[in-house]
Design a protein around this motif. Structure first.
Motif, PDB file in Angstrom:
ATOM      1  N   ARG A 110       0.743  12.022  -8.205  1.00  0.00           N
ATOM      2  CA  ARG A 110       0.553  12.414  -9.601  1.00  0.00           C
ATOM      3  C   ARG A 110       1.503  11.635 -10.506  1.00  0.00           C
ATOM      4  NH1 ARG A 110       1.732  18.288 -12.416  1.00  0.00           N
ATOM      5  NH2 ARG A 110       0.589  17.899 -14.352  1.00  0.00           N
ATOM      6  N   ALA A 111       2.755  11.487 -10.084  1.00  0.00           N
ATOM      7  CA  ALA A 111       3.716  10.722 -10.872  1.00  0.00           C
ATOM      8  C   ALA A 111       3.285   9.262 -10.994  1.00  0.00           C
ATOM      9  CB  ALA A 111       5.097  10.811 -10.236  1.00  0.00           C
ATOM     10  N   LEU A 112       2.757   8.699  -9.930  1.00  0.00           N
ATOM     11  CA  LEU A 112       2.263   7.323  -9.976  1.00  0.00           C
ATOM     12  C   LEU A 112       1.212   7.148 -11.067  1.00  0.00           C
ATOM     13  CD1 LEU A 112       1.682   6.030  -6.326  1.00  0.00           C
ATOM     14  CD2 LEU A 112       3.156   5.026  -8.055  1.00  0.00           C
ATOM     15  N   GLU A 126       0.851  -1.192   0.000  1.00  0.00           N
ATOM     16  CA  GLU A 126       0.000   0.000   0.000  1.00  0.00           C
ATOM     17  C   GLU A 126       0.885   1.239   0.000  1.00  0.00           C
ATOM     18  OE1 GLU A 126      -3.028  -0.337  -0.536  1.00  0.00           O
ATOM     19  OE2 GLU A 126      -3.529  -2.368   0.100  1.00  0.00           O
ATOM     20  N   LEU A 127       0.560   2.196  -0.858  1.00  0.00           N
ATOM     21  CA  LEU A 127       1.408   3.356  -1.099  1.00  0.00           C
ATOM     22  C   LEU A 127       0.810   4.617  -0.468  1.00  0.00           C
ATOM     23  CD1 LEU A 127       1.992   2.608  -4.887  1.00  0.00           C
ATOM     24  CD2 LEU A 127       3.347   1.832  -2.929  1.00  0.00           C
ATOM     25  N   ARG A 187      10.913   0.628  -4.119  1.00  0.00           N
ATOM     26  CA  ARG A 187      11.447   0.142  -5.393  1.00  0.00           C
ATOM     27  C   ARG A 187      11.476   1.279  -6.403  1.00  0.00           C
ATOM     28  NH1 ARG A 187       8.299  -2.437  -2.655  1.00  0.00           N
ATOM     29  NH2 ARG A 187       8.233  -4.496  -3.608  1.00  0.00           N
ATOM     30  N   PRO A 188      12.334   1.174  -7.426  1.00  0.00           N
ATOM     31  CA  PRO A 188      12.359   2.198  -8.473  1.00  0.00           C
ATOM     32  C   PRO A 188      11.141   2.072  -9.384  1.00  0.00           C
ATOM     33  CG  PRO A 188      13.915   0.449  -8.979  1.00  0.00           C
ATOM     34  CD  PRO A 188      13.385   0.152  -7.607  1.00  0.00           C
ATOM     35  N   PRO A 189      10.871   3.093 -10.227  1.00  0.00           N
ATOM     36  CA  PRO A 189       9.653   3.082 -11.054  1.00  0.00           C
ATOM     37  C   PRO A 189       9.492   1.850 -11.926  1.00  0.00           C
ATOM     38  CG  PRO A 189      10.640   5.264 -11.077  1.00  0.00           C
ATOM     39  CD  PRO A 189      11.600   4.377 -10.363  1.00  0.00           C
ATOM     40  N   ARG A 190      10.563   1.392 -12.562  1.00  0.00           N
ATOM     41  CA  ARG A 190      10.412   0.258 -13.480  1.00  0.00           C
ATOM     42  C   ARG A 190      10.038  -1.018 -12.729  1.00  0.00           C
ATOM     43  NH1 ARG A 190      11.798   2.127 -18.387  1.00  0.00           N
ATOM     44  NH2 ARG A 190      13.359   3.811 -18.487  1.00  0.00           N
ATOM     45  N   GLN A 191      10.599  -1.226 -11.551  1.00  0.00           N
ATOM     46  CA  GLN A 191      10.221  -2.399 -10.768  1.00  0.00           C
ATOM     47  C   GLN A 191       8.772  -2.278 -10.315  1.00  0.00           C
ATOM     48  OE1 GLN A 191      12.712  -3.298  -7.382  1.00  0.00           O
ATOM     49  NE2 GLN A 191      11.250  -4.770  -6.546  1.00  0.00           N
ATOM     50  N   PHE A 192       8.374  -1.072  -9.913  1.00  0.00           N
ATOM     51  CA  PHE A 192       6.978  -0.850  -9.535  1.00  0.00           C
ATOM     52  C   PHE A 192       6.043  -1.233 -10.681  1.00  0.00           C
ATOM     53  CE2 PHE A 192       3.462   2.103 -10.260  1.00  0.00           C
ATOM     54  CZ  PHE A 192       2.642   1.779  -9.190  1.00  0.00           C
ATOM     55  N   LEU A 193       6.364  -0.766 -11.892  1.00  0.00           N
ATOM     56  CA  LEU A 193       5.520  -1.074 -13.049  1.00  0.00           C
ATOM     57  C   LEU A 193       5.482  -2.575 -13.317  1.00  0.00           C
ATOM     58  CD1 LEU A 193       6.402   1.764 -15.575  1.00  0.00           C
ATOM     59  CD2 LEU A 193       4.167   1.303 -14.548  1.00  0.00           C
ATOM     60  N   GLN A 203      -6.888   6.935  -8.102  1.00  0.00           N
ATOM     61  CA  GLN A 203      -5.492   6.973  -7.673  1.00  0.00           C
ATOM     62  C   GLN A 203      -4.863   5.591  -7.801  1.00  0.00           C
ATOM     63  OE1 GLN A 203      -6.139  10.323  -4.143  1.00  0.00           O
ATOM     64  NE2 GLN A 203      -4.576   8.762  -3.901  1.00  0.00           N
ATOM     65  N   VAL A 204      -3.543   5.580  -7.770  1.00  0.00           N
ATOM     66  CA  VAL A 204      -2.782   4.336  -7.744  1.00  0.00           C
ATOM     67  C   VAL A 204      -2.321   4.136  -6.313  1.00  0.00           C
ATOM     68  CG1 VAL A 204      -0.769   3.104  -8.632  1.00  0.00           C
ATOM     69  CG2 VAL A 204      -2.055   4.652 -10.131  1.00  0.00           C
TER      70      VAL A 204
END
Length: 311
Positions: A236-238, A55-56, A273-279, A298-299
């Motif tokens: 917003r970035a998420l 959960e973020l 985690r970095p963005p690519r791992q999150f994706l 929202q994400v």
């Protein structure tokens, strides 16, 4: 907040497994409770196996009533850190991720609150809940237990949501806390900007000195304006990263980060985690309730492999 009259069961939307192993329902509160009460979410799952979710930070205060087995929660970026079981839970604004786990069977109701509204209902400085979770009995006393019991004994999601409407009205009317109009305006301005509005400009627009505004934020939001802006900018970035198709450097610029490296650091701090791992992890989630975010638009969540066998 306006007085809410006694209500018929609230209408809701429902997303469910055709085989009956899970359902997630959502409802808006009575208009008199908006915009402070952002929404209600009900869930019921009987999956036959454990489930783990990341959960973020989401810029909401959550009030959760688990009506069956408890959910085990771990704060921070290490999923193997000590977990604590919660049947009742209130979560203040977070700047780091949390892990929630259950053994496969869970049922409950979540109330999503703007932080300034939580300040009214809880009648307690929100700074005491920043980056923290607690039993709401700590703030609401026996009222929290009575509501949990009422939700447990009430049949059907619509009547449960109506009970929430009536109870939240009562809490708002009896609370000695009152939110500041400049604070509400400042929170709206900051959220509307996606967290990029400078604190000095925010203070100017709301007619408060910077120190006065920071005090109000700590008391009624839980975070300073600068830290709250970090969470809003991250959210917003998420959303942009999750939609895909845009270079990460472009997302970083759009969302007000100094560069992609700055955005990557924020992702690491708030997701672990970095963005690519999150994706990658987000895309690998199985279909069903696992992929349904807690806050509409929202994400907020990623389903991770494994799960607990606690009961």
């Amino acid at each position: 907040m306006a007085t809410v009259p006694p209500l018929l069961p609230r209408p809701f939307t429902r997303d469910a497994c055709p085989h009956g192993s899970w359902e997630v329902v959502r409802a808006l509160p009575h208009p008199g409770l908006r915009p402070g009460v952002r929404g209600y979410r009900g869930y019921r799952m009987d999956l036959g196996h454990g489930r783990r979710r990341l959960e973020l930070p989401d810029a909401c205060v959550s009030l959760v009533f688990n009506l069956d087995a408890p959910v085990w929660v771990t704060l921070g970026t290490q999923p193997d850190a000590p977990a604590r079981p919660y049947s009742l839970l209130v979560s203040g604004l977070q700047t780091r991720p949390t892990f929630g786990e259950h053994a496969g069977r869970v049922e409950g109701v979540e109330v999503l609150l703007a932080p300034w509204a939580a300040f009214v209902f809880l009648a307690h400085p929100m700074g005491d809940l920043a980056d923290r979770m607690a039993d709401p009995v700590e703030f609401l006393g026996a009222e929290a237990g009575w509501l949990a019991e009422g939700l447990y004994e009430t049949d059907g999601w619509g009547p449960r949501f109506a009970l929430l409407d009536i109870t939240l009205r009562s809490w708002a009317e009896s609370s000695g806390a009152r939110t500041s109009e400049p604070l509400r305006r400042a929170w709206g301005e900051l959220a509307g900007s996606g967290g990029v509005l400078p604190v000095a400009e925010l203070a100017r627009r709301t007619g408060r000195g910077r120190r006065s505004l920071e005090y109000l934020f700590r008391e009624q939001i839980g975070l300073t304006p600068k830290t709250a802006a970090r969470v809003l900018r991250f959210q917003r970035a998420l959303r942009l990263v999750n939609h895909g198709g845009r270079p990460l450097a472009d997302v970083a610029t759009t969302c007000g980060f100094s560069d992609q490296a700055h955005m990557n650091r924020e992702f690491k701090a708030m997701t672990g985690r970095p963005p690519r791992q999150f994706l990658s992890e987000r895309g690998a989630a199985p279909p069903g309730p696992a992929g349904i975010d807690r806050v509409t638009g929202q994400v907020t969540s990623v389903v991770l492999p494994g799960g607990i066998s606690r009961s």
